[in-house]
Design a protein around this motif. Structure first.
Motif, short mmCIF file in Angstrom:
data_model
loop_
_atom_site.label_atom_id
_atom_site.label_comp_id
_atom_site.label_asym_id
_atom_site.label_seq_id
_atom_site.Cartn_x
_atom_site.Cartn_y
_atom_site.Cartn_z
N PHE A 124 0.82 -1.21 0.00
CA PHE A 124 0.00 0.00 0.00
C PHE A 124 0.86 1.26 0.00
O PHE A 124 0.49 2.26 -0.64
CB PHE A 124 -0.95 -0.02 1.20
CG PHE A 124 -2.04 -1.03 1.09
CD1 PHE A 124 -3.17 -0.78 0.32
CD2 PHE A 124 -1.94 -2.27 1.73
CE1 PHE A 124 -4.18 -1.72 0.20
CE2 PHE A 124 -2.96 -3.21 1.61
CZ PHE A 124 -4.08 -2.94 0.85
N ARG A 125 2.01 1.24 0.69
CA ARG A 125 2.89 2.41 0.68
C ARG A 125 3.45 2.64 -0.72
O ARG A 125 3.52 3.79 -1.20
CB ARG A 125 4.01 2.24 1.69
CG ARG A 125 3.58 2.38 3.14
CD ARG A 125 4.79 2.63 4.04
NE ARG A 125 5.74 1.52 3.97
CZ ARG A 125 5.74 0.49 4.82
NH1 ARG A 125 4.84 0.44 5.79
NH2 ARG A 125 6.65 -0.47 4.72
N ARG A 126 3.85 1.56 -1.39
CA ARG A 126 4.40 1.70 -2.74
C ARG A 126 3.32 2.24 -3.71
O ARG A 126 3.63 3.01 -4.61
CB ARG A 126 4.93 0.36 -3.23
CG ARG A 126 6.12 -0.19 -2.43
CD ARG A 126 7.42 0.42 -2.85
NE ARG A 126 8.53 -0.06 -2.03
CZ ARG A 126 9.43 -0.96 -2.44
NH1 ARG A 126 9.36 -1.45 -3.67
NH2 ARG A 126 10.41 -1.33 -1.63
N ASP A 128 0.89 4.25 -2.91
CA ASP A 128 0.76 5.68 -2.64
C ASP A 128 1.85 6.47 -3.36
O ASP A 128 1.62 7.60 -3.82
CB ASP A 128 0.83 5.94 -1.14
CG ASP A 128 -0.38 5.40 -0.40
OD1 ASP A 128 -1.42 5.17 -1.06
OD2 ASP A 128 -0.29 5.19 0.83
N GLU A 129 3.04 5.88 -3.49
CA GLU A 129 4.16 6.57 -4.13
C GLU A 129 4.10 6.49 -5.65
O GLU A 129 4.38 7.48 -6.34
CB GLU A 129 5.48 5.97 -3.65
CG GLU A 129 5.72 6.08 -2.14
CD GLU A 129 6.94 5.29 -1.70
OE1 GLU A 129 7.61 4.70 -2.58
OE2 GLU A 129 7.21 5.24 -0.49
N GLY A 131 1.42 4.92 -7.77
CA GLY A 131 0.14 5.18 -8.38
C GLY A 131 -0.43 4.12 -9.29
O GLY A 131 -1.58 4.24 -9.73
N ILE A 221 -5.74 0.06 5.62
CA ILE A 221 -6.08 1.39 5.13
C ILE A 221 -7.50 1.71 5.58
O ILE A 221 -8.24 0.82 6.01
CB ILE A 221 -5.98 1.48 3.59
CG1 ILE A 221 -6.86 0.41 2.94
CG2 ILE A 221 -4.54 1.35 3.12
CD1 ILE A 221 -6.91 0.48 1.42
N ARG A 225 -9.74 5.67 1.88
CA ARG A 225 -8.56 5.44 1.05
C ARG A 225 -8.80 4.27 0.09
O ARG A 225 -8.33 4.30 -1.05
CB ARG A 225 -7.34 5.16 1.95
CG ARG A 225 -6.06 4.87 1.19
CD ARG A 225 -5.73 5.98 0.21
NE ARG A 225 -4.58 5.66 -0.61
CZ ARG A 225 -4.35 6.19 -1.81
NH1 ARG A 225 -5.20 7.08 -2.34
NH2 ARG A 225 -3.28 5.85 -2.50
N GLN A 228 -10.60 5.58 -2.87
CA GLN A 228 -9.69 6.35 -3.71
C GLN A 228 -8.81 5.44 -4.56
O GLN A 228 -8.56 5.72 -5.74
CB GLN A 228 -8.83 7.27 -2.84
CG GLN A 228 -9.61 8.36 -2.11
CD GLN A 228 -8.74 9.12 -1.12
OE1 GLN A 228 -7.53 8.86 -0.98
NE2 GLN A 228 -9.35 10.06 -0.41
N ILE A 229 -8.36 4.33 -3.97
CA ILE A 229 -7.52 3.38 -4.73
C ILE A 229 -8.31 2.77 -5.88
O ILE A 229 -7.80 2.60 -6.99
CB ILE A 229 -6.97 2.29 -3.78
CG1 ILE A 229 -5.94 2.89 -2.82
CG2 ILE A 229 -6.35 1.15 -4.58
CD1 ILE A 229 -5.42 1.91 -1.80
N GLN A 232 -8.50 5.22 -8.59
CA GLN A 232 -7.21 5.35 -9.27
C GLN A 232 -6.96 4.16 -10.20
O GLN A 232 -6.51 4.34 -11.33
CB GLN A 232 -6.09 5.44 -8.23
CG GLN A 232 -4.69 5.57 -8.82
CD GLN A 232 -4.51 6.88 -9.56
OE1 GLN A 232 -4.87 7.93 -9.04
NE2 GLN A 232 -3.99 6.82 -10.78
#
Length: 281
Positions: A124-126, A128-129, A131, A221, A225, A228-229, A232
């Motif tokens: 999940f962090r990757r 966010d970076e 996309g 999360i 969020r 939002q994912i 995206q």
């Protein structure tokens, strides 16, 4: 074996405590009755003796088969209603994705393994970076990071290199957002050209999910969020030719997916020309 012996004329009478238990499916039941009528085989249960070639006996046997099939329907209906009742309260125990387990009180909690938790959080962090799910997969494989996987029904957690389906599962499964979901899939059945039954399970749109309870348990999360994912990921789909948008791609142009035609309103498409392909238009 029973049908084969009756068809070969080896049976004179079929005994049963309740003849309707011979088949829950009327198609199978009537096939047996037809064979018994042809081979002059009797059928007996606790209520009486029947000859399938006799009209009145055949009528009684047909009613018994119909009642048996209806009973099976009622049993299935009660079981399904019980599942849905428990699911509506978020108490139905179902298969959990890797990263979650049930505690002693049947509550959904995170896996006690810190390695599993950290690996999933890294996904999940990757995202966010970077996309996109594909870039997350390439980044993890490039760094040699393994992700946890647990086949359906298995208890042991395995580790494997990142794949796109695995990353996509992490990003689209609402369980990781702390939500309880029931009825997210539907099984469609059809016959192929050879007459073989084909079953296919497909995901349903969110408005067709039977149960959705956000905040059911702790997640990686928030539900906001998670939505939002999903937006995206949907925006990252490759658009049809002539339409802009989609995931950010290579090139120096800054307006792809942003500019629309002033006449028709369609998204403008960025293209490149020149000997080195470095002239955007």
């Amino acid at each position: 074996n029973l049908v084969a012996d009756v068809g070969l004329g080896k049976v004179g009478i079929v005994f049963g405590i309740e003849v309707s238990r011979l088949a829950r499916n009327n198609a199978d039941w009537y096939q047996l009755l037809d064979l018994c009528a042809v081979t002059d085989t009797l059928i007996a249960d606790g209520d009486g003796l029947y000859h399938p070639s006799d009209f009145n006996d055949r009528l009684v046997l047909g009613l018994k088969g119909t009642m048996s099939e209806a009973e099976l329907h009622l049993i299935r209906h009660r079981l399904t209603a019980g599942l849905r009742h428990k699911a509506a309260k978020g108490e139905l125990r179902q298969g959990l994705p890797v990263g979650f387990v049930y505690d002693d009180e049947d509550r959904v909690v995170m896996d006690p393994s810190e390695a599993v938790i950290e690996a999933i959080a890294t996904v999940f962090r990757r995202f966010d970076e970077l996309g996109t799910a594909r870039q997350v997969m390439l980044s993890l494989r490039g760094d040699g990071v393994l992700i946890p996987r647990r086949p359906t029904g298995a208890k042991r957690v395995g580790w494997a290199p990142a794949t796109y389906p695995a990353i996509h599962d992490f990003l689209t499964n609402p369980t990781y957002a702390g939500a309880f979901v029931f009825g997210r899939t539907r099984t469609d059945k059809r016959l192929d050209d050879s007459g073989r039954l084909i079953s296919r399970t497909r995901l349903l749109p969110r408005e067709q999910w039977q149960v959705l309870i956000p905040g059911h348990h702790d997640g990686f999360i928030t539900w906001e969020r998670f939505e939002q994912i999903q937006d995206q990921l949907r925006a990252n789909w490759r658009p049809p030719r002539g339409h802009g948008g989609g995931a950010v791609r290579e090139g120096t142009a800054l307006l792809q997916g942003i500019v629309r035609c002033g006449r028709c309103g369609r998204m403008m498409q960025t293209t490149y020309s020149g000997t080195k392909g470095n002239c955007p238009r």
